[in-house]
Write a protein that holds these residues in place. Structure first.
Motif, mmCIF file in Angstrom:
data_model
loop_
_atom_site.group_PDB
_atom_site.id
_atom_site.type_symbol
_atom_site.label_atom_id
_atom_site.label_comp_id
_atom_site.label_asym_id
_atom_site.label_seq_id
_atom_site.Cartn_x
_atom_site.Cartn_y
_atom_site.Cartn_z
ATOM 1 N N LEU A 1 0.731 -1.324 -0.009
ATOM 2 C CA LEU A 1 0.047 -0.043 0.066
ATOM 3 C C LEU A 1 0.773 1.288 -0.245
ATOM 4 O O LEU A 1 0.824 2.299 -0.669
ATOM 5 N N TRP A 2 1.898 1.393 0.719
ATOM 6 C CA TRP A 2 2.919 2.477 0.766
ATOM 7 C C TRP A 2 3.327 2.575 -0.652
ATOM 8 O O TRP A 2 3.429 3.863 -1.150
ATOM 9 N N GLN A 3 3.949 1.684 -1.355
ATOM 10 C CA GLN A 3 4.112 1.855 -2.809
ATOM 11 C C GLN A 3 3.092 2.347 -3.720
ATOM 12 O O GLN A 3 3.272 3.389 -4.344
ATOM 13 N N LEU A 4 1.970 1.733 -3.514
ATOM 14 C CA LEU A 4 0.454 2.307 -4.333
ATOM 15 C C LEU A 4 0.514 3.715 -4.040
ATOM 16 O O LEU A 4 0.061 4.377 -4.937
ATOM 17 N N PHE A 5 0.392 3.995 -2.894
ATOM 18 C CA PHE A 5 -0.118 5.419 -2.502
ATOM 19 C C PHE A 5 1.174 6.404 -2.933
ATOM 20 O O PHE A 5 0.827 7.677 -3.026
ATOM 21 N N SER A 6 2.089 6.017 -3.038
ATOM 22 C CA SER A 6 3.361 7.133 -3.564
ATOM 23 C C SER A 6 2.817 7.631 -4.927
ATOM 24 O O SER A 6 3.430 8.623 -5.041
ATOM 25 N N GLY A 7 2.180 7.035 -5.699
ATOM 26 C CA GLY A 7 1.678 7.727 -6.780
ATOM 27 C C GLY A 7 0.264 8.188 -7.063
ATOM 28 O O GLY A 7 -0.203 8.503 -8.276
ATOM 29 N N VAL A 8 -0.507 7.962 -5.901
ATOM 30 C CA VAL A 8 -2.253 8.355 -5.893
ATOM 31 C C VAL A 8 -2.360 9.241 -4.669
ATOM 32 O O VAL A 8 -1.974 8.979 -3.458
ATOM 33 N N GLY A 9 -2.996 10.143 -5.100
ATOM 34 C CA GLY A 9 -3.805 11.135 -4.085
ATOM 35 C C GLY A 9 -4.729 10.461 -3.286
ATOM 36 O O GLY A 9 -5.479 9.456 -3.758
ATOM 37 N N ARG A 10 -4.800 10.566 -1.984
ATOM 38 C CA ARG A 10 -5.753 10.017 -1.090
ATOM 39 C C ARG A 10 -7.241 10.015 -1.617
ATOM 40 O O ARG A 10 -8.080 9.386 -1.591
ATOM 41 N N GLN A 11 -7.438 11.435 -2.175
ATOM 42 C CA GLN A 11 -8.690 11.892 -2.471
ATOM 43 C C GLN A 11 -9.218 10.887 -3.788
ATOM 44 O O GLN A 11 -10.455 11.027 -4.093
ATOM 45 N N GLU A 12 -8.168 10.413 -4.560
ATOM 46 C CA GLU A 12 -8.501 9.655 -5.698
ATOM 47 C C GLU A 12 -8.950 7.944 -5.358
ATOM 48 O O GLU A 12 -9.430 7.470 -6.136
ATOM 49 N N VAL A 13 -8.513 7.723 -4.013
ATOM 50 C CA VAL A 13 -9.028 6.241 -3.719
ATOM 51 C C VAL A 13 -10.339 6.262 -3.023
ATOM 52 O O VAL A 13 -10.621 6.651 -2.192
ATOM 53 N N GLU A 14 -11.087 5.245 -3.741
ATOM 54 C CA GLU A 14 -12.426 4.691 -3.586
ATOM 55 C C GLU A 14 -12.413 3.732 -2.307
ATOM 56 O O GLU A 14 -13.046 3.603 -1.377
ATOM 57 N N ARG A 15 -11.422 2.889 -2.373
ATOM 58 C CA ARG A 15 -11.268 1.736 -1.282
ATOM 59 C C ARG A 15 -9.776 1.096 -1.460
ATOM 60 O O ARG A 15 -9.293 0.954 -2.521
ATOM 61 N N LEU A 16 -9.335 0.592 -0.389
ATOM 62 C CA LEU A 16 -8.043 -0.006 -0.355
ATOM 63 C C LEU A 16 -8.423 -1.426 -0.033
ATOM 64 O O LEU A 16 -9.442 -1.568 0.820
ATOM 65 N N TRP A 17 -7.662 -2.415 -0.513
ATOM 66 C CA TRP A 17 -7.995 -3.857 -0.448
ATOM 67 C C TRP A 17 -6.669 -4.478 0.023
ATOM 68 O O TRP A 17 -5.518 -4.094 -0.332
ATOM 69 N N ILE A 18 -6.540 -5.317 1.150
ATOM 70 C CA ILE A 18 -5.566 -5.877 1.260
ATOM 71 C C ILE A 18 -5.982 -7.662 1.401
ATOM 72 O O ILE A 18 -7.075 -7.810 1.258
ATOM 73 N N THR A 19 -4.951 -8.336 1.121
ATOM 74 C CA THR A 19 -5.330 -9.669 0.543
ATOM 75 C C THR A 19 -4.862 -10.746 2.049
ATOM 76 O O THR A 19 -3.904 -10.332 2.689
#
Length: 382
Positions: A150-168
């Protein structure tokens, strides 16, 4: 980079030292800490020429001093906290297991040290305290594979763009086992994880999915996401570690071989990446995802609800689980009693706001007492 490794004799700690060993010109170990494995700690200290050390208690400290007379030996939570904030350190790796890990976490953060955090209990029991202790935004680098993803994924995405995060979640060794037989599970079976090689407690927690509930709580604090926008998917291959579902309908995913060296390297070398690569064979590769079945993993839902409740409830859930897993491994209770016990102890607890570390420690101590009472009663009645 000068590194402190706390929990150096455990699974994450030994792998961190392997990575440091592979890059001798990049890293220098300045302090090490372990629990009771004094012999291995002494070997590590001699190899890396470290004299600042910490162990579980005075008995272990005396034993270590006899092995290494010139070492500066500390012990207990105070010893961990002191090493975590050593002035000469650039990075503290907290791979300590259990609630005691919150002491070095807070100490490192208050001292302005970058923290590679593998001690999930720090955020589970004291998430608000931990996040408030940061001196700068990216001071905490998560080492869990899911949160590192998630740390890596969020590095290129603003929080306001995220609808939902998923962990497996792999689902553990009993993903496909008849639920009616779970009460007969043995410790040996519970410790046979199909994907990851980890320590005993976290392996059992991966079988009950308590570990995944802890990761949901961690994600809530680390990434500031509301509870309703954090999801968990069963993913047996353990190749996709996390996903971000964006507002435009697209989904970003982080894929990697299920190998803890990858997130450990990422934490050690941030913001760079270290090799050599640990390859993932993309072809042929089949991925499966499914929703989490509620009946199979009751402890997961109980612990997530404790996280949502907040206050001292997560600390009680963690302490109860720690004792109940220990009792299960000692064959004092059946596997299914772990979930039963957590639910029972949380139902008897009246959560209070966390006003400081003392509040957490009091709740932790109360839950441990209640958990051992539950174990004793379970043995008499069942």
């Amino acid at each position: 980079m000068r590194v402190v490794v706390l929990g150096s004799t455990g699974s994450i700690g030994t792998q961190a030292l392997e990575e440091i060993r592979s890059h001798p010109h990049r890293f220098e170990v300045v302090a090490l800490a372990a629990g009771k494995n004094v012999e291995l700690l002494a070997q590590q200290a001699q190899e890396f020429k470290v004299i600042d050390l910490a162990v579980a208690g005075p008995e272990e400290a005396l034993k270590l001093t006899k092995l290494l007379p010139k070492a500066r030996v500390r012990y207990g939570p105070e010893g961990l906290a002191e090493l975590a904030a050593l002035p000469e350190a650039d990075l503290t790796v907290n791979a300590v297991v259990g609630a005691i890990g919150i002491f070095p976490t807070l100490s490192a953060l208050h001292a302005g040290k970058r923290l590679a955090l593998a001690n999930k209990e720090s955020l589970v029991i004291g998430g608000e305290l931990v996040m408030a202790a940061r001196c700068f935004p990216d001071q905490i680098i998560p080492v869990d594979s899911e949160h590192a993803a998630l740390w890596q994924l969020f590095s290129g995405v603003g929080r306001q763009e995220v609808e939902r995060l998923w962990i497996t979640a792999s689902g553990g060794p009993f993903r496909d086992r008849d639920i009616a037989t779970l009460s007969t599970v043995t410790p040996k079976e519970a410790l046979s994880h199909p994907t990851w090689k980890m320590g005993p407690r976290i392996t059992v927690d991966s079988a009950t999915l308590v570990n995944k509930a802890f990761e949901v709580i961690e994600a809530h604090h680390l990434f500031g996401m509301p509870w309703e926008r954090i999801g968990v998917l069963l993913h047996p291959e353990s190749v996709v570690h996390a996903l971000l579902e964006l507002r435009d309908g697209s989904v970003l995913a982080q894929l990697a071989t299920p190998d803890m060296r990858i997130p450990i390297r990422a934490a050690l070398s941030h913001p760079e990446r270290l090799g050599p690569p640990i390859p993932l064979r993309l072809a042929p590769l089949t991925l499966h995802f499914q929703e989490l079945p509620r009946a199979r993993y009751p402890a997961f839902w109980t612990v997530v609800e404790a996280g949502k409740e907040g206050g001292t409830a997560p600390a009680v859930a963690n302490a109860a689980d720690e004792v109940l897993v220990q009792a299960f491994l000692a064959e004092k209770i059946p596997f299914t009693a772990i979930a039963e016990g957590i639910a029972h102890i949380l139902s008897a607890h009246k959560p209070s706001p966390v006003n400081g570390l003392d509040t957490i420690l009091q709740a932790d101590a109360w839950a441990r007492q209640e958990a051992w009472k539950f174990v004793a009663r379970y043995g008499r009645c069942c």
